[in-house]
Design an enzyme around this catalytic site. Structure first.
Site, short mmCIF file in Angstrom:
data_model
loop_
_atom_site.label_atom_id
_atom_site.label_comp_id
_atom_site.label_asym_id
_atom_site.label_seq_id
_atom_site.Cartn_x
_atom_site.Cartn_y
_atom_site.Cartn_z
N GLU A 17 36.70 24.52 36.89
CA GLU A 17 37.13 25.55 35.94
C GLU A 17 37.53 24.82 34.66
OE1 GLU A 17 40.40 28.08 37.11
OE2 GLU A 17 40.28 29.14 35.19
N ARG A 60 41.30 17.53 50.66
CA ARG A 60 41.65 17.29 49.28
C ARG A 60 42.22 15.88 49.14
NH1 ARG A 60 42.55 21.39 45.81
NH2 ARG A 60 43.83 20.79 44.04
N LYS A 107 46.29 20.84 38.12
CA LYS A 107 46.00 20.92 36.69
C LYS A 107 47.13 21.62 35.93
CE LYS A 107 41.73 22.37 37.15
NZ LYS A 107 40.40 22.90 36.82
P1 ATP Z 1 43.89 22.49 40.52
O1 ATP Z 1 44.40 23.01 41.83
O2 ATP Z 1 44.43 21.19 40.11
O3 ATP Z 1 43.92 23.51 39.41
P2 ATP Z 1 41.26 23.19 41.14
O4 ATP Z 1 40.79 22.98 42.52
O5 ATP Z 1 41.60 24.57 40.77
O6 ATP Z 1 42.38 22.16 40.80
P3 ATP Z 1 38.75 23.16 39.89
O7 ATP Z 1 38.37 22.86 38.49
O8 ATP Z 1 38.55 24.53 40.38
O9 ATP Z 1 40.21 22.69 40.08
O10 ATP Z 1 38.06 22.12 40.88
C1 ATP Z 1 36.68 21.90 40.91
C2 ATP Z 1 36.34 21.32 42.26
O11 ATP Z 1 37.07 20.13 42.49
C3 ATP Z 1 36.67 22.28 43.39
O12 ATP Z 1 35.54 22.40 44.22
C4 ATP Z 1 37.81 21.63 44.09
O13 ATP Z 1 37.73 21.88 45.47
C5 ATP Z 1 37.64 20.15 43.77
N1 ATP Z 1 38.94 19.47 43.75
C6 ATP Z 1 40.00 19.80 43.00
N2 ATP Z 1 41.06 19.03 43.30
C7 ATP Z 1 40.64 18.17 44.25
C8 ATP Z 1 41.26 17.10 44.98
N3 ATP Z 1 42.54 16.77 44.79
N4 ATP Z 1 40.53 16.44 45.90
C9 ATP Z 1 39.24 16.76 46.10
N5 ATP Z 1 38.60 17.74 45.46
C10 ATP Z 1 39.28 18.45 44.54
MG MG Z 2 39.92 26.10 41.22
#
Ligand code: ATP
Ligand code: MG
Length: 698
Positions: free
Chosen positions: A89, A318, A328
C-alpha cells in the site's frame, strides 16, 4: 597447556560441536557454509558480478511454499505457470519486513522462471501518495528485483471491482447495510455467540442495486451505508460474518483517480479479485491474513472469473526483529513527530534508511534468506541482521584509515617538510581482492587517543611510554616523551621511527601491536555519525507507548575525526572499512568533498552484546527473559517458572500493571493473570486477542 587451559579448550570444543549440531538441525548448516565458501572464491569479481552469484545462483533454501509450488507444477495445476505478486500500500516507505516479502515473492518467480507483479494496493485515498509509490519502486529496483512490465494499481480496477460487486448483489450475495460501525460490530456477535442479522440484510436485490449506485454517485456521506457480503453470521470464523466490501470515502482526492470515486473497496474484496484479474497463481501474505483466506476463497468461488483455477492464498510468518518497530503507522509517527531525520534516517528499519546507512542490497537479501520462511511468527535477533551486513561488507569494501579521537604524534627523527608516499593495500591478505592506494607519511601524525596508555593495563599491546608499536602500512615507532597541558591532559606524544622497519619486522625484538594513523598535514576532517539502536526496549511494539522507549543516545556525532586523503573525491555512498573501527559509508544526502560525512554502518564486532554482558544482572533481565529457562552461571539454582514470571513483572512495570488490571478489570483469576503476564510474547498475544475479541475469560 595447564589443566585450566585444557578444560577451557574442551569447553570451547563442546560449544562448537553443539553449535554445528544446532545449525545442522535447523537446516542452516550447509547454506552458511556454502555461502562462506562461495564468497571466498569470488572476491576478484566486481561487486556487480558478485551480486549475481550470491543472490541468484545460490539455490534458495527449501520451504513449505516451495514444496507447494513444486507439487502444483507436478500436478499441472496452473499449467506450469508461477505468477506471484507484491502488493504494497503506498502509504509509507518499505521496511526490512517488506524485504522479506519481496525476496520471497520475487525470488520464487525468479527461481521458477515465472514473474512477480508489483501491484500498488491503493484503495485508501486518505493516506496514499505518489511519493510513496516512487520510493517503493526505487527500493525494489535497488534490492535487485524487477517486475518487468508487470506494474499494476488496484485503483485501475475500480470499474471492474464495481462490476463484481454488482454481480454479487444480483446473486443476492451482497447487500447494502445502513448500520453504523459500532452497531455492525455489536451485531457481529462474539466467539461465543452467533451474529445477528442486520435489519437491512433482507433488502431486495433491486433496492440494493439502487442504493449501491447512489453510494457510488455520491448521494450519501461517509458511514451512512456500506456494502457487505451475505455469507454466514454463525460462522466460527468471525471474518466470515458478512464482511464489509465497500465503504464511502468522500472528501478525499485519490492520488491517481482524483475525486472520480467516492466509494472504495475493502482489502478483502479488492485483493483476491485483483489477484484473479491479473492471473496470479500463488498469492503469498503474512500470517495475520490467515482468517481472511476463507473470504478470499469465497469471493473467488462466487463471481465469474476469466481464469481457473483461481489463485491461492498462502500465509507465512511476518518478520519481526528485536529492538525494531515495523509498523508503517509507527514509522510514520517517528517521521512526522521528528524523532528521526526522515524515512531515510540511518536508524530507521526502512530500506531507504538502511541504504543511507551503508547496508548493501546483497546483505538484505542474504538476511532474508538466512531468516527463512516459516509458518510461525518469531522474533529475529538484531545481531543476525548485523551479521549479514558485516559478512557481506567484509569481502567487498576497501580498508582505509581514519582516526576518530586524534592524539598528535611528532616523529622527531623524520625530517620536517618531507612526505613519504607509502603504498598501502586496500585488502588484507585473507581477502583475495587486489588494489592499493598511496598514503602520505610525515613528521606529524594522528593516532587514536586510546591507542596510547601512560600507565598501561595488563595485556595492553599498543603504544606506551618507552614502548614500540607498528603504524599500519608504515614503520615501527617508539614513544620517547609525553607532553601534557596545565591540567595534566596528554596533548602530544614524541616518538622516533625506525627506518629499517618498513614492511618488515624489526631486527632482534618483537613488536606486537599495530595501530592506524593519519598524517596530520594531509588528513581531512570528517564528520562521523555513529548510530545505536533507536529503541532501548527489545520489543518496543509490544509496549503501550513505543515512543517511551526511544533510546536517547541513538545518534552520536563526532566532528573531530580525521580521515586519510585518498577518499576525498570518491562518490557519496562509497563504503569502506575504517581499519580497526568498523564499516562506514559516506552519507548520500549530506556528504560532499568540502564536508565529508560518514555513517557507521556496523561496528567490526558486536559491541552491544558485550555491553549487555557488562550490565548488572537486573538490567539484563529484559533481554534474557525471552529464554527464561536458559541455564546461566549467574543463576546457580534453577528458578521455578512462577519465580521467573514474577521476576519479569518486577522488572517490567508495564507487565506488572497488566497483571493488576487483568484481575481487577477483566475479572481473571490471579493464576490466569500470572500466566498471561509472565512472558512477553504471551502477553503481547493476549493483548492482540483482546483487541479483536472482547471476551478475556474465553
Ligand atoms: P504495516 O502493518 O506496517 O502497515 P502492511 O502489511 O500493511 O504493513 P503493506 O504495504 O500492505 O504493509 O505490505 C505489503 C506486503 O508486505 C504484504 O503482503 C505484507 O504481508 C508484507 N509485509 C508487511 N510487513 C511484513 C513483515 N514484517 N514481514 C514480512 N512481510 C511483511
Ligand atoms: Mg497492508
Amino acid at each position: 597447556m595447564g589443566s585450566m587451559g585444557r578444560a577451557r579448550g574442551f569447553f570451547v570444543l563442546v560449544l562448537v560441536v553443539f553449535w554445528l549440531l544446532l545449525l545442522r538441525k535447523s537446516g542452516k548448516f550447509p547454506q552458511l557454509f556454502l555461502r562462506k565458501m562461495k564468497k571466498k572464491g569470488q572476491n576478484k569479481m566486481s561487486d556487480n558480478k558478485k551480486r549475481e552469484v550470491t543472490s541468484s545462483d545460490e539455490a534458495p533454501r527449501s520451504n513449505f511454499i516451495r514444496a507447494m509450488i513444486d507439487e502444483d507444477l507436478k500436478t499441472g495445476k496452473y499449467d506450469g505457470r508461477v505468477v506471484t505478486r507484491f502488493p504494497p500500500e503506498p502509504n509509507g516507505y518499505l521496511h526490512i519486513g517488506h524485504t522479506k516479502a519481496i525476496a520471497l515473492s520475487f525470488g520464487l518467480a525468479e527461481h521458477y522462471g515465472g514473474v512477480c507483479h508489483l501491484r500498488f494496493d491503493d484503495t485508501n485515498p486518505a493516506s496514499e501518495d505518489v511519493e510513496y509509490v516512487e520510493s517503493i519502486k526505487h527500493d525494489i529496483k535497488w534490492l535487485g528485483f524487477d517486475w518487468h512490465d508487470k506494474l499494476f494499481y488496484t485503483s485501475d480496477y475500480f470499474e471492474r471491482l464495481y462490476d463484481f460487486a454488482v454481480e454479487l448483489i444480483e446473486k443476492d450475495l451482497a447487500y447494502v447495510d445502513s448500520l453504523n460501525e459500532e452497531e455492525i460490530r455489536e451485531y457481529r456477535g462474539s466467539v461465543k455467540e452467533h451474529g445477528r442479522p442486520s435489519p437491512y440484510r433482507g433488502r431486495t436485490i433491486e433496492e440494493n442495486l439502487t442504493l449501491f449506485k447512489a453510494m457510488k454517485d455520491g448521494e450519501y456521506e461517509d458511514g451512512e451505508h456500506v456494502l457487505r457480503a451475505k455469507i454466514d453470521l454463525a460462522s466460527p470464523n468471525m471474518k466470515m460474518r458478512d464482511p464489509l466490501l465497500y465503504r464511502i470515502r468522500k472528501g478525499h482526492s485519490h492520488y491517481r483517480r482524483g475525486t472520480e470515486w467516492c466509494i472504495y473497496p475493502m482489502y478483502d474484496f479488492a485483493h483476491c479479485l485483483s489477484d484473479a484479474i491479473e492471473g496470479i497463481t500463488h498469492s503469498l501474505c503474512t500470517l495475520e491474513f490467515e482468517n481472511n483466506r476463507e473470504i478470499y476463497d469465497w469471493l473467488l468461488a462466487n463471481v465469474e472469473l476469466a481464469i481457473t483455477p483461481p489463485p491461492e492464498q498462502t500465509e507465512f510468518a511476518r518478520l519481526s526483529i528485536s529492538y525494531f518497530v515495523m509498523s508503517k503507522r509507527k514509522l510514520l509517527q517517528l517521521v512526522t513527530e521528528k524523532h528521526v531525520m526522515g524515512w531515510d534516517d540511518p536508524r530507521m528499519p526502512t530500506v531507504a534508511g538502511m541504504r543511507r546507512r551503508g547496508y548493501t542490497p546483497e546483505s538484505l537479501r542474504d538476511f532474508a534468506e538466512l531468516v527463512g520462511v516459516a509458518k510461525a511468527n518469531s522474533v529475529v535477533e538484531y545481531e543476525m541482521l548485523e551479521y549479514s551486513v558485516r559478512n557481506d561488507l567484509n569481502f567487498r569494501v576497501p580498508r582505509v584509515m581514519c582516526v576518530l579521537d586524534p592524539l598528535k604524534v611528532v616523529i622527531e627523527n623524520f625530517p620536517e617538510g618531507e612526505v613519504e608516499d607509502l603504498d598501502a593495500s586496500y585488502y588484507p591478505h585473507d581477502i583475495p581482492k587486489e588494489g592499493s592506494r598511496s598514503v602520505p607519511f610525515s613528521r606529524e601524525i594522528y593516532i587514536e587517543r586510546d591507542d596510547f596508555m601512560e600507565e598501561p593495563s595488563k595485556g595492553f599491546r599498543r603504544l606506551v611510554p618507552g614502548g614500540e608499536v607498528r603504524l599500519r602500512h608504515a614503520y615501527v615507532v617508539k614513544c620517547t616523551d609525553v607532553i601534557k597541558n596545565d591540567v595534566d591532559e596528554i596533548v602530544e606524544l614524541r616518538c622516533t621511527y625506525d627506518p629499517e622497519t618498513k614492511g618488515k619486522a624489526p631486527e632482534g625484538r618483537k613488536v606486537k601491536g599495530a595501530i592506524h594513523w593519519v598524517s596530520a598535514e594531509h588528513g581531512v576532517p570528517v564528520e562521523v555519525r555513529v548510530y545505536d539502536r533507536l529503541f532501548s526496549h527489545a520489543a518496543p511494539d509490544s509496549t503501550d507507548n513505543f515512543l517511551e522507549h526511544l533510546n536517547p543516545d541513538s545518534l552520536h556525532i563526532n566532528k573531530s575525526a580525521v580521515l586519510e586523503p585518498s577518499v576525498i573525491n570518491d562518490p557519496a555512498g562509497s563504503r569502506y572499512q575504517f581499519e580497526r573501527l568498523g564499516y562506514y559509508c559516506s552519507d548520500i544526502v549530506d556528504s560532499s568533498p568540502e564536508h565529508l560525512v560518514f555513517n557507521r554502518t556496523v561496528a567490526l564486532r558486536d559491541s552491544w552484546s558485550k555491553k549487555q554482558e557488562a550490565k548488572p544482572k537486573e538490567a539484563k533481565a529484559e533481554v534474557a527473559s525471552s529464554s527464561p529457562s536458559k541455564k546461566s552461571k549467574e543463576r546457580p539454582q534453577k528458578k521455578s517458572r512462577a519465580e521467573i514470571r514474577e521476576k519479569l513483572r518486577s522488572d517490567n512495570p508495564e507487565l506488572m500493571a497488566r497483571f493488576e488490571r487483568y484481575q481487577k478489570e477483566l475479572g481473571l483469576t490471579r493464576e490466569e493473570a500470572d500466566v498471561l503476564t509472565g512472558d512477553r510474547e504471551v502477553a503481547a498475544f493476549f493483548e492482540a486477542a483482546l483487541a479483536t475479541h472482547d471476551a478475556p475469560r474465553s
